[in-house]
Write a protein that holds these residues in place. Structure first.
Motif, PDB file in Angstrom:
ATOM      1  N   LEU A   1      -4.957   2.387   4.161  1.00 50.66           N
ATOM      2  CA  LEU A   1      -4.911   1.569   3.007  1.00 50.66           C
ATOM      3  C   LEU A   1      -4.572   0.123   3.446  1.00 50.66           C
ATOM      4  O   LEU A   1      -4.976  -1.025   3.202  1.00 50.66           O
TER       5      LEU A   1
ATOM      6  N   HIS B   1      -8.496  10.001  -1.014  1.00 52.22           N
ATOM      7  CA  HIS B   1      -7.214   9.577  -0.785  1.00 52.22           C
ATOM      8  C   HIS B   1      -6.369  10.452  -2.155  1.00 52.22           C
ATOM      9  O   HIS B   1      -5.197  10.556  -1.741  1.00 52.22           O
TER      10      HIS B   1
ATOM     11  N   LEU C   1     -11.132   5.772  -1.843  1.00 51.95           N
ATOM     12  CA  LEU C   1     -10.122   6.215  -2.773  1.00 51.95           C
ATOM     13  C   LEU C   1     -10.171   7.666  -3.385  1.00 51.95           C
ATOM     14  O   LEU C   1      -9.144   8.474  -3.231  1.00 51.95           O
TER      15      LEU C   1
ATOM     16  N   GLU D   1       2.399  -5.179   5.495  1.00 49.90           N
ATOM     17  CA  GLU D   1       1.539  -4.090   5.913  1.00 49.90           C
ATOM     18  C   GLU D   1       1.452  -3.777   7.160  1.00 49.90           C
ATOM     19  O   GLU D   1       1.511  -2.539   7.726  1.00 49.90           O
TER      20      GLU D   1
ATOM     21  N   ARG E   1      -0.919   9.376   3.523  1.00 51.76           N
ATOM     22  CA  ARG E   1      -1.895   8.286   3.409  1.00 51.76           C
ATOM     23  C   ARG E   1      -2.058   7.640   4.534  1.00 51.76           C
ATOM     24  O   ARG E   1      -1.223   7.576   5.582  1.00 51.76           O
TER      25      ARG E   1
ATOM     26  N   LEU F   1      -8.035  -2.554  -4.199  1.00 53.63           N
ATOM     27  CA  LEU F   1      -8.014  -1.359  -3.746  1.00 53.63           C
ATOM     28  C   LEU F   1      -9.171  -0.349  -4.838  1.00 53.63           C
ATOM     29  O   LEU F   1      -9.090   0.852  -4.398  1.00 53.63           O
TER      30      LEU F   1
ATOM     31  N   PRO G   1     -11.239   2.512   3.059  1.00 54.71           N
ATOM     32  CA  PRO G   1     -10.975   3.668   2.298  1.00 54.71           C
ATOM     33  C   PRO G   1     -11.800   3.988   1.270  1.00 54.71           C
ATOM     34  O   PRO G   1     -12.404   3.283   0.734  1.00 54.71           O
TER      35      PRO G   1
ATOM     36  N   ARG H   1      -8.732  -7.754   3.790  1.00 53.50           N
ATOM     37  CA  ARG H   1      -8.949  -8.470   2.668  1.00 53.50           C
ATOM     38  C   ARG H   1      -8.247  -9.815   2.265  1.00 53.50           C
ATOM     39  O   ARG H   1      -8.853 -10.523   1.762  1.00 53.50           O
TER      40      ARG H   1
ATOM     41  N   SER I   1       0.860  -1.304   0.197  1.00 52.62           N
ATOM     42  CA  SER I   1      -0.016  -0.085   0.127  1.00 52.62           C
ATOM     43  C   SER I   1       0.934   1.134  -0.016  1.00 52.62           C
ATOM     44  O   SER I   1       0.563   2.210  -0.334  1.00 52.62           O
TER      45      SER I   1
ATOM     46  N   TYR J   1      -6.891  -2.082   5.437  1.00 49.15           N
ATOM     47  CA  TYR J   1      -7.896  -2.489   4.742  1.00 49.15           C
ATOM     48  C   TYR J   1      -7.389  -3.788   3.932  1.00 49.15           C
ATOM     49  O   TYR J   1      -8.097  -4.765   3.645  1.00 49.15           O
ATOM     50  N   LEU J   2      -6.297  -3.478   3.325  1.00 53.30           N
ATOM     51  CA  LEU J   2      -5.760  -4.709   2.661  1.00 53.30           C
ATOM     52  C   LEU J   2      -5.428  -5.923   3.320  1.00 53.30           C
ATOM     53  O   LEU J   2      -5.748  -7.194   3.264  1.00 53.30           O
TER      54      LEU J   2
END
Lengths: 118, 150
Positions: B111, B102, B99, B49, B108, A94, B97, B118, A58, B114-115
């Motif tokens: 993200l 952003h 987008l 992340e 930032r 995303l 998020p 997922r 990210s 969130y990733l």
């Protein structure tokens, strides 16, 4: 050491940025510098070729988001090409395909900039 | 099958340079566990992340700090626990998020969390304020087929 390289070349009215290796929080500042340089040089038509991009997190995705607005304000765009399925999957998670034009091939993206001039 | 083996741990300096080592460590363990290439890629990214968030937010780039990563390869799940002693993180503050919000912002955030959600089957945060923070990332073995159907 994270292996990441950026190669920049200029086509006809379009700047091509080739990314190679791993784009993460360690290497994202290199991409920021590359985009800032293009903006400083008023080069707003940008194609980012991801053929040799092995990985993106990210932190890397955030760089695209941070700079695209400045570039679009100047009637330019960042178009992405040649992504592997693995890299595309991260962009897709995303929602990037809604905000960016992503092409299979670099030449298609370059031609799209040409179409807009007509 | 490597299920049921005891935990594997690694300590890394809290620096972005360490992320390549983290990815290699996770790649090796997830591969040994028998995950598909897609699952291995998901787990690597989720751990990257989580560590990036610790480096940036919990330790705020203080390079003399450490992050501990422990992997628990269980019979049905592959669990990664990541520990730090930095600022506590409240995941409830993170919204999914948008987008469009952003775009154009040099700053930032959100993200990565969130990733992680997922990419993994379960993400949990536990913390004792001022003492230790823990992120647990869990991937179930059987999920590889479920993911392919998504």
């Amino acid at each position: 050491m994270t292996d990441f390289k950026i190669h920049h070349r200029d086509g006809e009215g379009v700047s091509i940025i080739e990314l190679k290796g791993y784009l993460d929080a360690h290497t994202a500042p290199d991409l920021e510098t590359a985009f800032q340089k293009l903006i400083d040089e008023k080069k707003y038509n940008v194609v980012v070729n991801c053929r040799d991009l092995s990985y993106i997190s990210s932190a890397g995705l955030g760089v695209f988001m941070a700079y695209v607005e400045d570039i679009r304000k100047n009637m330019g765009d960042i178009k992405l090409t040649n992504m592997s399925a693995k890299v595309y999957n991260v962009f897709d998670l995303l929602g990037f395909p809604l905000l960016y034009e992503i092409f299979k091939d670099e030449q298609e993206a370059v031609l799209r900039f040409g179409e807009r001039k007509k | 099958m490597e299920a049921g083996k005891k935990k594997i741990s690694k300590r890394i300096p809290s620096r972005t340079e360490s992320l390549a080592d983290v990815r290699e460590f996770i790649d090796h363990a997830a591969r040994k566990y028998g995950f598909s290439e897609d699952d291995i890629a998901s787990i690597i990214l989720a751990v990257d992340e989580a560590c990036t968030n610790i480096i940036k937010h919990a330790y705020q780039y203080a390079a003399d700090k450490e992050i501990e990563i422990s992997i628990f390869p269980g019979t049905r799940s592959f669990e990664i626990r990541i520990y730090d002693n930095g600022n506590s993180f409240d995941p409830s503050q993170i919204r999914p998020p948008d987008l469009k919000e952003h775009l154009g912002h040099k700053r930032r955030g959100g993200l990565g969390v969130y990733l992680m959600k997922r990419l993994m089957d379960k993400v949990e945060y536990n913390y004792i304020p001022g003492k230790r923070n823990e992120v647990r990332l869990i991937k179930y073995r059987m999920d590889s087929t479920a993911q392919a159907r998504r």
